[in-house]
Design a protein around this motif. Structure first.
Motif, PDB file in Angstrom:
ATOM      1  N   LEU A  18       1.009  32.824 -19.300  1.00  9.86           N
ATOM      2  CA  LEU A  18       2.122  33.277 -18.480  1.00  9.86           C
ATOM      3  C   LEU A  18       1.683  33.469 -17.025  1.00  9.86           C
ATOM      4  N   GLU A  19       0.498  34.028 -16.848  1.00 13.06           N
ATOM      5  CA  GLU A  19      -0.007  34.238 -15.493  1.00 13.06           C
ATOM      6  C   GLU A  19      -0.229  32.899 -14.780  1.00 13.06           C
ATOM      7  N   ALA A  20      -0.777  31.921 -15.498  1.00 14.25           N
ATOM      8  CA  ALA A  20      -1.026  30.611 -14.898  1.00 14.25           C
ATOM      9  C   ALA A  20       0.280  29.952 -14.468  1.00 14.25           C
ATOM     10  N   TYR A  21       1.303  30.022 -15.311  1.00 14.44           N
ATOM     11  CA  TYR A  21       2.592  29.425 -14.961  1.00 14.44           C
ATOM     12  C   TYR A  21       3.244  30.179 -13.805  1.00 14.44           C
ATOM     13  N   ALA A  22       3.131  31.506 -13.807  1.00 16.01           N
ATOM     14  CA  ALA A  22       3.723  32.290 -12.726  1.00 16.01           C
ATOM     15  C   ALA A  22       3.075  31.947 -11.389  1.00 16.01           C
ATOM     16  N   ARG A  23       1.751  31.826 -11.391  1.00 12.33           N
ATOM     17  CA  ARG A  23       1.057  31.485 -10.147  1.00 12.33           C
ATOM     18  C   ARG A  23       1.370  30.061  -9.703  1.00 12.33           C
ATOM     19  N   GLN A  24       1.563  29.175 -10.683  1.00 10.16           N
ATOM     20  CA  GLN A  24       1.944  27.803 -10.349  1.00 10.16           C
ATOM     21  C   GLN A  24       3.297  27.772  -9.643  1.00 10.16           C
ATOM     22  N   GLU A  25       4.165  28.733  -9.995  1.00  8.21           N
ATOM     23  CA  GLU A  25       5.473  28.819  -9.348  1.00  8.21           C
ATOM     24  C   GLU A  25       5.408  29.543  -8.010  1.00  8.21           C
ATOM     25  N   GLY A  26       4.213  30.004  -7.644  1.00  5.47           N
ATOM     26  CA  GLY A  26       4.045  30.656  -6.355  1.00  5.47           C
ATOM     27  C   GLY A  26       4.138  32.167  -6.374  1.00  5.47           C
ATOM     28  N   TYR A  27       4.261  32.771  -7.565  1.00  3.66           N
ATOM     29  CA  TYR A  27       4.348  34.217  -7.657  1.00  3.66           C
ATOM     30  C   TYR A  27       2.961  34.861  -7.633  1.00  3.66           C
ATOM     31  N   ARG A  28       2.884  36.070  -7.122  1.00  6.35           N
ATOM     32  CA  ARG A  28       1.695  36.889  -7.289  1.00  6.35           C
ATOM     33  C   ARG A  28       1.799  37.594  -8.641  1.00  6.35           C
ATOM     34  N   THR A  29       0.675  37.975  -9.232  1.00  2.35           N
ATOM     35  CA  THR A  29       0.708  38.564 -10.566  1.00  2.35           C
ATOM     36  C   THR A  29      -0.209  39.779 -10.681  1.00  2.35           C
ATOM     37  N   VAL A 100      13.509  37.171 -23.823  1.00  5.21           N
ATOM     38  CA  VAL A 100      13.127  35.899 -24.432  1.00  5.21           C
ATOM     39  C   VAL A 100      12.445  36.211 -25.751  1.00  5.21           C
ATOM     40  N   VAL A 101      12.606  35.318 -26.699  1.00  3.88           N
ATOM     41  CA  VAL A 101      12.081  35.538 -28.050  1.00  3.88           C
ATOM     42  C   VAL A 101      10.897  34.614 -28.302  1.00  3.88           C
ATOM     43  N   LYS A 102       9.809  35.168 -28.810  1.00  2.00           N
ATOM     44  CA  LYS A 102       8.652  34.367 -29.214  1.00  2.00           C
ATOM     45  C   LYS A 102       8.981  33.612 -30.489  1.00  2.00           C
ATOM     46  N   PRO A 103       8.439  32.404 -30.673  1.00  2.00           N
ATOM     47  CA  PRO A 103       7.657  31.626 -29.705  1.00  2.00           C
ATOM     48  C   PRO A 103       8.567  31.031 -28.637  1.00  2.00           C
ATOM     49  N   PHE A 104       8.058  30.872 -27.439  1.00  2.00           N
ATOM     50  CA  PHE A 104       8.858  30.349 -26.346  1.00  2.00           C
ATOM     51  C   PHE A 104       8.049  29.327 -25.557  1.00  2.00           C
ATOM     52  N   ARG A 105       8.730  28.573 -24.717  1.00  2.00           N
ATOM     53  CA  ARG A 105       8.068  27.664 -23.783  1.00  2.00           C
ATOM     54  C   ARG A 105       7.867  28.406 -22.476  1.00  2.00           C
ATOM     55  N   PRO A 106       6.642  28.417 -21.953  1.00  2.00           N
ATOM     56  CA  PRO A 106       6.401  29.148 -20.696  1.00  2.00           C
ATOM     57  C   PRO A 106       7.349  28.749 -19.581  1.00  2.00           C
ATOM     58  N   ARG A 107       7.738  27.480 -19.520  1.00  2.00           N
ATOM     59  CA  ARG A 107       8.657  27.056 -18.461  1.00  2.00           C
ATOM     60  C   ARG A 107      10.027  27.718 -18.624  1.00  2.00           C
ATOM     61  N   GLU A 108      10.409  27.966 -19.881  1.00  2.00           N
ATOM     62  CA  GLU A 108      11.663  28.678 -20.127  1.00  2.00           C
ATOM     63  C   GLU A 108      11.574  30.094 -19.565  1.00  2.00           C
ATOM     64  N   VAL A 109      10.433  30.745 -19.778  1.00  2.00           N
ATOM     65  CA  VAL A 109      10.254  32.102 -19.266  1.00  2.00           C
ATOM     66  C   VAL A 109      10.324  32.102 -17.743  1.00  2.00           C
ATOM     67  N   MET A 110       9.685  31.129 -17.100  1.00  2.00           N
ATOM     68  CA  MET A 110       9.716  31.061 -15.647  1.00  2.00           C
ATOM     69  C   MET A 110      11.135  30.804 -15.134  1.00  2.00           C
ATOM     70  N   ALA A 111      11.919  30.043 -15.886  1.00  2.00           N
ATOM     71  CA  ALA A 111      13.311  29.819 -15.495  1.00  2.00           C
ATOM     72  C   ALA A 111      14.090  31.129 -15.532  1.00  2.00           C
ATOM     73  N   ARG A 112      13.812  31.955 -16.548  1.00  2.00           N
ATOM     74  CA  ARG A 112      14.468  33.266 -16.628  1.00  2.00           C
ATOM     75  C   ARG A 112      14.024  34.161 -15.479  1.00  2.00           C
ATOM     76  N   VAL A 113      12.735  34.116 -15.159  1.00  2.00           N
ATOM     77  CA  VAL A 113      12.213  34.913 -14.045  1.00  2.00           C
ATOM     78  C   VAL A 113      12.934  34.542 -12.757  1.00  2.00           C
ATOM     79  N   LYS A 114      13.040  33.253 -12.490  1.00  2.00           N
ATOM     80  CA  LYS A 114      13.721  32.794 -11.273  1.00  2.00           C
ATOM     81  C   LYS A 114      15.166  33.265 -11.247  1.00  2.00           C
ATOM     82  N   ALA A 115      15.843  33.166 -12.395  1.00  2.00           N
ATOM     83  CA  ALA A 115      17.256  33.535 -12.451  1.00  2.00           C
ATOM     84  C   ALA A 115      17.445  35.024 -12.192  1.00  2.00           C
TER      85      ALA A 115
END
Length: 228
Positions: A18-29, A100-115
């Motif tokens: 999750l941290e890797a995907y968040a940083r890839q999207e430009g977020y600090r963690t 979000v419910v496990k198991p999930f796709r990290p990109r789905e989680v990042m989409a929720r974060v953005k929204a």
């Protein structure tokens, strides 16, 4: 400065992903592996959003959520292994903005974060200057604040969006589908989520001295009207 995301997860591999995907999207963690550590980081770092696992060692995610909500309206997305609707509703009743419910796709989680972050920023950037007034209730979209006879209501972002939507047209009955589309447009949340959020809004209105303003319209949804 980019948004700061607090990732609260006790599974190290999942937290790292999750941290890797968040940083890839430009977020600090920031990260925390248990409930007590999560609250320590929350109070020190003031994150813009929290990804919060429900099943944590020590203090549970729901207990953390209660503490976060007592402190303010920081957006929270629950991450849960429990797919039961009742568990999701409990979290939303406590003030979570989405889940979000496990198991999930990290990109789905990042989409929720953005929204969720986008909805929060839209509240802060609302260009409507004129507060909405319904009886003793005032809803100030520019300040993202609601008051009853000058007494502030402590609302979550989702609760504020729902109340503002109802206050736009006092007396009109809005369907749950309409309200859900306004409050959580990118979520796959169920319409019962609206019931959970508005049950909380009703309790807060009642406690502030405005009982009866938020009415359930059987077979339709909800309407807001000046208390009689």
């Amino acid at each position: 400065m980019s948004a700061l995301i607090l990732i609260v997860e006790d599974e190290p591999q999942l937290a790292e992903v999750l941290e890797a995907y968040a940083r890839q999207e430009g977020y600090r963690t920031e990260r925390a592996a248990d409930g007590n550590a999560a609250l320590t980081v929350f109070r020190a770092a003031h994150p813009d959003l929290i990804l919060l696992d429900v099943m944590l060692p020590g203090r549970s995610g729901l207990e953390v959520l209660k503490a976060v909500r007592a402190a303010g309206a920081t957006p929270v997305i629950l991450v849960t292994a429990r797919a039961e609707e009742t568990d999701q509703i409990v979290g939303l009743e406590l003030g979570a903005d989405d889940y979000v419910v496990k198991p999930f796709r990290p990109r789905e989680v990042m989409a929720r974060v953005k929204a969720v972050l986008r909805r929060a920023s839209q509240l802060l950037g609302d260009s409507e200057d004129r507060p909405l007034r319904v009886g003793s209730l005032e809803v100030d979209r520019r300040a993202v604040a609601a008051r009853v006879d000058g007494q502030a209501l402590s609302l979550t972002p989702a609760e504020f969006r729902l109340l503002a939507q109802l206050a736009e047209v006092p007396g009109r009955a809005f369907t749950r589908e309409e309200l859900l589309a306004h409050a959580l447009p990118e979520s796959d949340a169920l319409e019962r989520v609206v019931d959970a959020h508005l049950a909380s809004v009703r309790r807060k209105l009642d406690a502030a001295g405005a009982p009866g303003m938020l009415r359930t319209v059987r077979g339709v949804g909800y309407r807001l009207e000046a208390a009689s």
